[in-house]
Structures are given as C-alpha cells and as structure tokens.
Design a protein around this motif. Structure first.
Motif, PDB file in Angstrom:
ATOM      1  N   GLY A 105      42.158  33.790  52.177  1.00  0.00           N
ATOM      2  CA  GLY A 105      41.291  33.773  53.336  1.00  0.00           C
ATOM      3  C   GLY A 105      40.344  34.963  53.320  1.00  0.00           C
ATOM      4  O   GLY A 105      40.403  35.800  52.413  1.00  0.00           O
ATOM      5  N   PRO A 106      39.483  35.054  54.345  1.00  0.00           N
ATOM      6  CA  PRO A 106      38.474  36.114  54.378  1.00  0.00           C
ATOM      7  C   PRO A 106      39.018  37.484  54.760  1.00  0.00           C
ATOM      8  O   PRO A 106      38.331  38.486  54.565  1.00  0.00           O
ATOM      9  CB  PRO A 106      37.485  35.621  55.431  1.00  0.00           C
ATOM     10  CG  PRO A 106      38.301  34.742  56.311  1.00  0.00           C
ATOM     11  CD  PRO A 106      39.306  34.086  55.421  1.00  0.00           C
TER      12      PRO A 106
ATOM     13  N   ASN B  41      34.737  43.789  51.610  1.00  0.00           N
ATOM     14  CA  ASN B  41      35.200  43.257  52.890  1.00  0.00           C
ATOM     15  C   ASN B  41      35.363  41.747  52.886  1.00  0.00           C
ATOM     16  O   ASN B  41      35.183  41.099  53.919  1.00  0.00           O
ATOM     17  CB  ASN B  41      34.247  43.682  54.015  1.00  0.00           C
ATOM     18  CG  ASN B  41      34.238  45.186  54.193  1.00  0.00           C
ATOM     19  OD1 ASN B  41      35.286  45.808  54.304  1.00  0.00           O
ATOM     20  ND2 ASN B  41      33.057  45.780  54.176  1.00  0.00           N
ATOM     21  N   ARG B  42      35.717  41.197  51.747  1.00  0.00           N
ATOM     22  CA  ARG B  42      35.945  39.763  51.632  1.00  0.00           C
ATOM     23  C   ARG B  42      37.311  39.515  51.013  1.00  0.00           C
ATOM     24  O   ARG B  42      37.941  40.400  50.427  1.00  0.00           O
ATOM     25  CB  ARG B  42      34.868  39.138  50.732  1.00  0.00           C
ATOM     26  CG  ARG B  42      33.455  39.369  51.188  1.00  0.00           C
ATOM     27  CD  ARG B  42      33.080  38.499  52.370  1.00  0.00           C
ATOM     28  NE  ARG B  42      33.046  37.090  52.036  1.00  0.00           N
ATOM     29  CZ  ARG B  42      32.002  36.484  51.494  1.00  0.00           C
ATOM     30  NH1 ARG B  42      30.906  37.164  51.219  1.00  0.00           N
ATOM     31  NH2 ARG B  42      32.046  35.189  51.241  1.00  0.00           N
ATOM     32  N   GLY B  43      37.769  38.273  51.120  1.00  0.00           N
ATOM     33  CA  GLY B  43      39.003  37.896  50.454  1.00  0.00           C
ATOM     34  C   GLY B  43      38.791  37.735  48.959  1.00  0.00           C
ATOM     35  O   GLY B  43      37.668  37.781  48.466  1.00  0.00           O
ATOM     36  N   LEU B  44      39.888  37.557  48.239  1.00  0.00           N
ATOM     37  CA  LEU B  44      39.800  37.368  46.794  1.00  0.00           C
ATOM     38  C   LEU B  44      39.371  35.939  46.483  1.00  0.00           C
ATOM     39  O   LEU B  44      39.797  34.987  47.142  1.00  0.00           O
ATOM     40  CB  LEU B  44      41.165  37.623  46.136  1.00  0.00           C
ATOM     41  CG  LEU B  44      41.510  39.066  45.821  1.00  0.00           C
ATOM     42  CD1 LEU B  44      41.740  39.865  47.079  1.00  0.00           C
ATOM     43  CD2 LEU B  44      42.739  39.124  44.911  1.00  0.00           C
ATOM     44  N   GLN B  45      38.538  35.816  45.443  1.00  0.00           N
ATOM     45  CA  GLN B  45      38.118  34.488  44.987  1.00  0.00           C
ATOM     46  C   GLN B  45      38.719  34.230  43.616  1.00  0.00           C
ATOM     47  O   GLN B  45      38.635  35.084  42.723  1.00  0.00           O
ATOM     48  CB  GLN B  45      36.600  34.414  44.886  1.00  0.00           C
ATOM     49  CG  GLN B  45      35.870  34.525  46.210  1.00  0.00           C
ATOM     50  CD  GLN B  45      34.369  34.421  46.021  1.00  0.00           C
ATOM     51  OE1 GLN B  45      33.890  33.703  45.138  1.00  0.00           O
ATOM     52  NE2 GLN B  45      33.616  35.126  46.843  1.00  0.00           N
ATOM     53  N   SER B  80      26.236  37.838  29.665  1.00  0.00           N
ATOM     54  CA  SER B  80      25.072  38.536  30.195  1.00  0.00           C
ATOM     55  C   SER B  80      25.332  38.875  31.672  1.00  0.00           C
ATOM     56  O   SER B  80      25.394  37.985  32.522  1.00  0.00           O
ATOM     57  CB  SER B  80      23.828  37.650  30.063  1.00  0.00           C
ATOM     58  OG  SER B  80      22.695  38.289  30.605  1.00  0.00           O
ATOM     59  N   ALA B  81      25.475  40.158  31.951  1.00  0.00           N
ATOM     60  CA  ALA B  81      25.864  40.586  33.302  1.00  0.00           C
ATOM     61  C   ALA B  81      24.686  40.493  34.282  1.00  0.00           C
ATOM     62  O   ALA B  81      23.517  40.719  33.923  1.00  0.00           O
ATOM     63  CB  ALA B  81      26.374  42.023  33.261  1.00  0.00           C
ATOM     64  N   LEU B  82      25.044  40.179  35.531  1.00  0.00           N
ATOM     65  CA  LEU B  82      24.081  40.165  36.624  1.00  0.00           C
ATOM     66  C   LEU B  82      24.444  41.253  37.631  1.00  0.00           C
ATOM     67  O   LEU B  82      25.625  41.573  37.793  1.00  0.00           O
ATOM     68  CB  LEU B  82      24.111  38.804  37.340  1.00  0.00           C
ATOM     69  CG  LEU B  82      23.781  37.574  36.507  1.00  0.00           C
ATOM     70  CD1 LEU B  82      24.040  36.315  37.327  1.00  0.00           C
ATOM     71  CD2 LEU B  82      22.337  37.622  36.029  1.00  0.00           C
ATOM     72  N   VAL B  83      23.443  41.773  38.330  1.00  0.00           N
ATOM     73  CA  VAL B  83      23.730  42.773  39.368  1.00  0.00           C
ATOM     74  C   VAL B  83      24.708  42.206  40.393  1.00  0.00           C
ATOM     75  O   VAL B  83      25.594  42.911  40.896  1.00  0.00           O
ATOM     76  CB  VAL B  83      22.427  43.236  40.051  1.00  0.00           C
ATOM     77  CG1 VAL B  83      22.728  44.120  41.252  1.00  0.00           C
ATOM     78  CG2 VAL B  83      21.541  43.977  39.054  1.00  0.00           C
ATOM     79  N   SER B  84      24.595  40.915  40.663  1.00  0.00           N
ATOM     80  CA  SER B  84      25.470  40.270  41.650  1.00  0.00           C
ATOM     81  C   SER B  84      26.920  40.157  41.173  1.00  0.00           C
ATOM     82  O   SER B  84      27.802  39.784  41.961  1.00  0.00           O
ATOM     83  CB  SER B  84      24.938  38.876  41.999  1.00  0.00           C
ATOM     84  OG  SER B  84      24.827  38.087  40.837  1.00  0.00           O
ATOM     85  N   ASP B  85      27.195  40.477  39.921  1.00  0.00           N
ATOM     86  CA  ASP B  85      28.582  40.487  39.421  1.00  0.00           C
ATOM     87  C   ASP B  85      29.325  41.748  39.854  1.00  0.00           C
ATOM     88  O   ASP B  85      30.542  41.856  39.658  1.00  0.00           O
ATOM     89  CB  ASP B  85      28.620  40.399  37.888  1.00  0.00           C
ATOM     90  CG  ASP B  85      28.134  39.063  37.379  1.00  0.00           C
ATOM     91  OD1 ASP B  85      27.568  39.035  36.259  1.00  0.00           O
ATOM     92  OD2 ASP B  85      28.313  38.048  38.076  1.00  0.00           O
ATOM     93  N   SER B  86      28.616  42.702  40.401  1.00  0.00           N
ATOM     94  CA  SER B  86      29.244  43.948  40.853  1.00  0.00           C
ATOM     95  C   SER B  86      30.274  43.647  41.930  1.00  0.00           C
ATOM     96  O   SER B  86      29.943  43.092  42.990  1.00  0.00           O
ATOM     97  CB  SER B  86      28.184  44.916  41.389  1.00  0.00           C
ATOM     98  OG  SER B  86      27.254  45.262  40.395  1.00  0.00           O
ATOM     99  N   ALA B  87      31.515  43.997  41.663  1.00  0.00           N
ATOM    100  CA  ALA B  87      32.616  43.664  42.573  1.00  0.00           C
ATOM    101  C   ALA B  87      33.892  44.274  42.016  1.00  0.00           C
ATOM    102  O   ALA B  87      33.879  44.951  40.988  1.00  0.00           O
ATOM    103  CB  ALA B  87      32.767  42.152  42.718  1.00  0.00           C
TER     104      ALA B  87
END
Lengths: 113, 116
Positions: A105-106, B41-45, B80-87
C-alpha cells in the motif's frame, strides 16, 4: 485489478495516545496480509502477518497489536504510543497458497510527539 | 539463516549510462528472489522476481535482473538510466520456513541517484 488502501496517509499523535491504522484490499479474496514498519527511510521490519480472519502472527514483541476483523481488512493498533513508534507503516498483501510476491500500500507516516 | 545483502548504500550513475544495483543472497536450496523500488514517501513497488527458469528476468520500467547461482547474486540492471529511476531499491528473498504465508526478507536498500 487489485488495489490496496491505507489510511490515514499521515498522522501526528502525542505520546501515550491510542493508535489505529487501517488497511483494506480490493479485487482479491483470502489474501495474506502484512504490516511492516520502515524507520529512517531504509530497512523494513515485519511486524505482523495474517493468513485469515482472526489469525494474527506477531514477529517482534512491541507496543503494537494487529487485528483482522474481515477478510480484506487489517488494522494496526496501540493503546499508548511511544516516541519509538514513529515511522512509516506499510501494509502489504499476497495471494494465499501460491503467490510469492507481496504488493504494498501507499503507507502511513506516523509521527509521535 | 536466509538473508540478502546489498553491499552499496548508494549508487550514482549518469543519465543514459547502464546501471547495476548489486544483491547477494544466502539461502538453502533454490531461492525465490525479488526486486522492489520505493519512491519518496511511497509504498514499495514490485519490479520483478526469479522463481525458476531463465537466469535473466525482465521486469517493469525496463529493468532486468540476472540470477547467478555460482556467485549467489541477483543484480538489478538497466541498459540506459533515466533521471526518473532515482529511488530506493530493495532486494528480497522468500523466507522458506513459512509455507502458509509468503514471508519475505528484505535487504537494507540501495539508493540510486541518476544525474542529468
């Protein structure tokens, strides 16, 4: 498709106050459910898991408790919060009896003041 | 005891370059391995998993992971990495002691930073 909800998203509570965090899953039946705590944005600590209504297993002794009153509802509670209960609380589910991955979840950000 | 280790707290890569996030595991028997990503501040994907079969596993967002049994590794890669891959990226292994619940043991996480 399956969806998992948590509320509230953020919570600020004083020391000694009670706590209730709720997690619900949609789009699946009989899921396994899990509560995690993540401190300092890093490692995850499994707090509780449940394989069915009323069936709760605790991973670590602590100030928290969990309940599963309905098949797709998982609640994390405390009677009296401690400062050390602050953190990011994550609920997750997995398919019972075959699924291996968990879906999260979030999260709820809890700050105890 | 079953465990996973992520030896790097932080990985820095320039946008467009290939990236690798390392993971090693310690499991008796055949492992079930996973990669997850977490944005602030998000859950795991869930990104991908290895259960059996082809050692190269493809997942979401162009990521793939290579299972290497002899080196007990499961490194996450992207050409090929993207800036949006930062996590924050987590490697994980299923805890085989539990059959009724899909209990997973998570690594400590690796923060991936992609610079433009």
């Amino acid at each position: 498709s399956q969806t998992i909800h948590q509320w509230p998203a953020t919570l600020v509570q004083p020391v000694g106050s009670p706590l209730s965090l709720e997690c619900t899953v949609e789009g699946t039946s009989n899921p396994n459910l899990y509560w995690y705590r993540q401190a300092a944005g890093r490692g995850l600590q499994l707090l509780f898991y449940s394989v069915g209504i009323g069936q709760i297993s605790s991973e670590v002794p602590q100030n928290l408790s969990a309940s599963r009153p309905q098949d797709r509802q998982f609640i994390l509670s405390s009677k009296k919060l401690l400062l050390s209960d602050s953190g990011f609380y994550l609920c997750a589910w997995s398919v019972r009896g075959g699924g291996v991955e968990q879906y999260f979840g979030p999260g709820t950000r809890l700050t105890v003041t | 005891a079953q465990s996973v280790a992520q030896p790097e707290d932080q990985v820095n890569v320039a946008e467009g370059n290939p990236l690798t996030v390392k993971c090693t595991y310690s499991v008796s028997g055949n492992p079930y391995l996973f990669w997850y990503v977490q944005y602030p501040n998000r859950g795991l994907q869930f990104l991908l998993k290895y259960i059996t079969g082809d050692n190269l596993v493809k997942g979401s967002y162009g990521f793939e992971a290579e299972f290497n049994k002899s080196q007990t590794s499961f490194h996450l890669k992207k050409p090929s990495a993207l800036v949006s891959d930062s996590a924050l990226y987590f490697c994980a292994v299923r805890d085989k002691r539990y059959s009724s619940a899909s209990k997973i043991i998570f690594g400590s996480g690796t923060r991936l930073s992609i610079r433009p």
